[in-house]
Design an enzyme around this catalytic site. Structure first.
Site, PDB file in Angstrom:
ATOM      1  N   CYS A 152       1.315  -1.153   0.008  1.00  0.00           N
ATOM      2  CA  CYS A 152      -0.152  -0.468   0.107  1.00  0.00           C
ATOM      3  C   CYS A 152       0.755   1.421   0.201  1.00  0.00           C
ATOM      4  O   CYS A 152       1.925   1.120   1.296  1.00  0.00           O
ATOM      5  CB  CYS A 152      -1.415  -0.075   1.125  1.00  0.00           C
ATOM      6  SG  CYS A 152      -0.618   0.603   3.323  1.00  0.00           S
ATOM      7  N   GLU A 153       0.426   1.895  -0.661  1.00  0.00           N
ATOM      8  CA  GLU A 153       1.433   2.997  -1.096  1.00  0.00           C
ATOM      9  C   GLU A 153       0.971   4.467   0.141  1.00  0.00           C
ATOM     10  O   GLU A 153       1.872   5.360   0.505  1.00  0.00           O
ATOM     11  CB  GLU A 153       0.806   4.084  -2.332  1.00  0.00           C
ATOM     12  CG  GLU A 153      -0.262   5.080  -2.531  1.00  0.00           C
ATOM     13  CD  GLU A 153      -1.169   5.249  -3.679  1.00  0.00           C
ATOM     14  OE1 GLU A 153      -0.080   5.253  -4.848  1.00  0.00           O
ATOM     15  OE2 GLU A 153      -1.420   6.482  -3.371  1.00  0.00           O
ATOM     16  N   HIS A 154       0.185   4.001   1.371  1.00  0.00           N
ATOM     17  CA  HIS A 154       0.239   5.334   2.504  1.00  0.00           C
ATOM     18  C   HIS A 154       1.105   4.555   3.701  1.00  0.00           C
ATOM     19  O   HIS A 154       1.662   5.547   4.880  1.00  0.00           O
ATOM     20  CB  HIS A 154      -1.131   4.818   2.832  1.00  0.00           C
ATOM     21  CG  HIS A 154      -2.320   5.854   1.543  1.00  0.00           C
ATOM     22  ND1 HIS A 154      -3.950   4.940   1.851  1.00  0.00           N
ATOM     23  CD2 HIS A 154      -1.929   6.831   0.999  1.00  0.00           C
ATOM     24  CE1 HIS A 154      -4.436   5.955   0.617  1.00  0.00           C
ATOM     25  NE2 HIS A 154      -3.119   6.989   0.310  1.00  0.00           N
ATOM     26  N   HIS A 155       1.176   3.032   3.971  1.00  0.00           N
ATOM     27  CA  HIS A 155       2.480   2.484   4.737  1.00  0.00           C
ATOM     28  C   HIS A 155       3.437   1.486   4.699  1.00  0.00           C
ATOM     29  O   HIS A 155       3.796   0.870   4.955  1.00  0.00           O
ATOM     30  CB  HIS A 155       1.493   2.186   5.722  1.00  0.00           C
ATOM     31  CG  HIS A 155      -0.198   2.509   5.918  1.00  0.00           C
ATOM     32  ND1 HIS A 155      -1.296   3.032   5.831  1.00  0.00           N
ATOM     33  CD2 HIS A 155      -0.197   3.261   7.308  1.00  0.00           C
ATOM     34  CE1 HIS A 155      -1.669   3.539   6.285  1.00  0.00           C
ATOM     35  NE2 HIS A 155      -1.379   3.843   7.481  1.00  0.00           N
ATOM     36  N   GLN A 187      -5.597  -0.498  -3.411  1.00  0.00           N
ATOM     37  CA  GLN A 187      -5.945  -0.991  -3.975  1.00  0.00           C
ATOM     38  C   GLN A 187      -7.449  -1.114  -4.928  1.00  0.00           C
ATOM     39  O   GLN A 187      -7.959  -1.439  -5.881  1.00  0.00           O
ATOM     40  CB  GLN A 187      -6.891  -1.666  -3.316  1.00  0.00           C
ATOM     41  CG  GLN A 187      -7.947  -3.587  -3.338  1.00  0.00           C
ATOM     42  CD  GLN A 187      -8.536  -4.204  -2.420  1.00  0.00           C
ATOM     43  OE1 GLN A 187      -7.285  -4.086  -1.075  1.00  0.00           O
ATOM     44  NE2 GLN A 187      -9.391  -4.830  -2.783  1.00  0.00           N
ATOM     45  N   HIS A 224      -5.876  -6.364   4.665  1.00  0.00           N
ATOM     46  CA  HIS A 224      -4.051  -4.741   4.048  1.00  0.00           C
ATOM     47  C   HIS A 224      -3.327  -5.185   5.978  1.00  0.00           C
ATOM     48  O   HIS A 224      -3.895  -5.054   6.675  1.00  0.00           O
ATOM     49  CB  HIS A 224      -4.837  -3.503   4.268  1.00  0.00           C
ATOM     50  CG  HIS A 224      -5.539  -3.126   3.276  1.00  0.00           C
ATOM     51  ND1 HIS A 224      -4.907  -2.190   2.191  1.00  0.00           N
ATOM     52  CD2 HIS A 224      -6.890  -4.385   2.318  1.00  0.00           C
ATOM     53  CE1 HIS A 224      -5.479  -2.486   1.045  1.00  0.00           C
ATOM     54  NE2 HIS A 224      -6.589  -3.254   1.054  1.00  0.00           N
ATOM     55  N   CYS A 237      -1.733  -3.190   6.844  1.00  0.00           N
ATOM     56  CA  CYS A 237      -1.427  -2.328   8.338  1.00  0.00           C
ATOM     57  C   CYS A 237      -3.121  -1.848   8.342  1.00  0.00           C
ATOM     58  O   CYS A 237      -3.393  -0.842   9.143  1.00  0.00           O
ATOM     59  CB  CYS A 237      -1.482  -0.464   6.680  1.00  0.00           C
ATOM     60  SG  CYS A 237      -2.721  -0.281   5.087  1.00  0.00           S
TER      61      CYS A 237
HETATM   62 ZN    ZN Z   1      -2.265   0.953   3.728  1.00  0.00          ZN
END
Ligand code: ZN
Length: 187
Positions: free
Chosen positions: A76-79, A117, A145, A147
């Site tokens: 995931c690009e956020h975490h 996603q 996920h 995260c």
């Molecule tokens: Zn994430």
């Protein structure tokens, strides 16, 4: 291409920043290992999914092609933590079909990039539309996920489902419903 030196330096900095000893036995080779790992898990940037799909066959039959349970692992690009699960793809051909393994390859290329996603689901659907020009496409991704499960809200086992439909599958509600059932039923 992946800049090995930068990744290794970044990994070393993280190890130091959390208060660890980057020189101790167990961690000494970790930055190099992480560098090699990123080479593999981010390999999608140097590959073009539309190229993979462009070796198609002519088909005069328009019965749907359905490929379920394509396992994928992404980040995931956020975490920058893994999310993983299954991709299910259906399309109604309009003269062109691809080998089943190509669908899995297409999923893998998008998965091996930093992603959310929702985007990955849409990108797979758009790529199929663009290269095969089918009558319709539906892509469903179900993933856990890490995260959300190993940190944050900590809900182990929860799955995120994303759906993208295109062409007549998007425009016709009955068709959309039928394909969604086909792709999400456990068989
Ligand atoms: Zn994430």
């Amino acid at each position: 291409m992946i800049d090995q030196e930068k990744i290794q330096e970044a990994a070393r900095l993280i190890i130091e920043a959390i208060g660890e000893d980057a020189e101790r036995e167990g961690l000494k080779c970790t930055p190099a290992r992480i560098g090699r790992m990123y080479e593999e898990i981010m390999a999608g940037y140097s590959q073009d999914p539309s190229e993979i799909l462009s070796t198609f066959f002519a088909a005069d039959d328009d019965s749907p092609v359905i490929e379920k349970d394509i396992t994928f692992y992404s980040m995931c690009e956020h975490h920058m933590l893994p999310y993983f699960g299954k991709a299910h793809i259906a399309y109604i051909p309009d003269g062109k079909v691809v080998g089943i393994s190509k669908l899995a390859r297409c999923v893998e290329i998008y998965a091996r990039r930093l992603q959310i996603q929702e985007h990955m689901t849409a990108q797979i659907a758009d790529c199929l539309m663009e290269v095969l020009s089918p009558k319709g496409v539906m892509v469903v991704l179900e993933a856990e996920h890490t995260c959300m499960t190993m940190r944050g809200v900590k809900k182990p086992g929860s799955r995120t489902v994303t759906i993208a439909s295109r062409g007549i599958i998007r425009d016709d509600e009955v068709l959309q419903d039928r394909f969604l059932k086909l792709l999400t039923s456990r068989s």
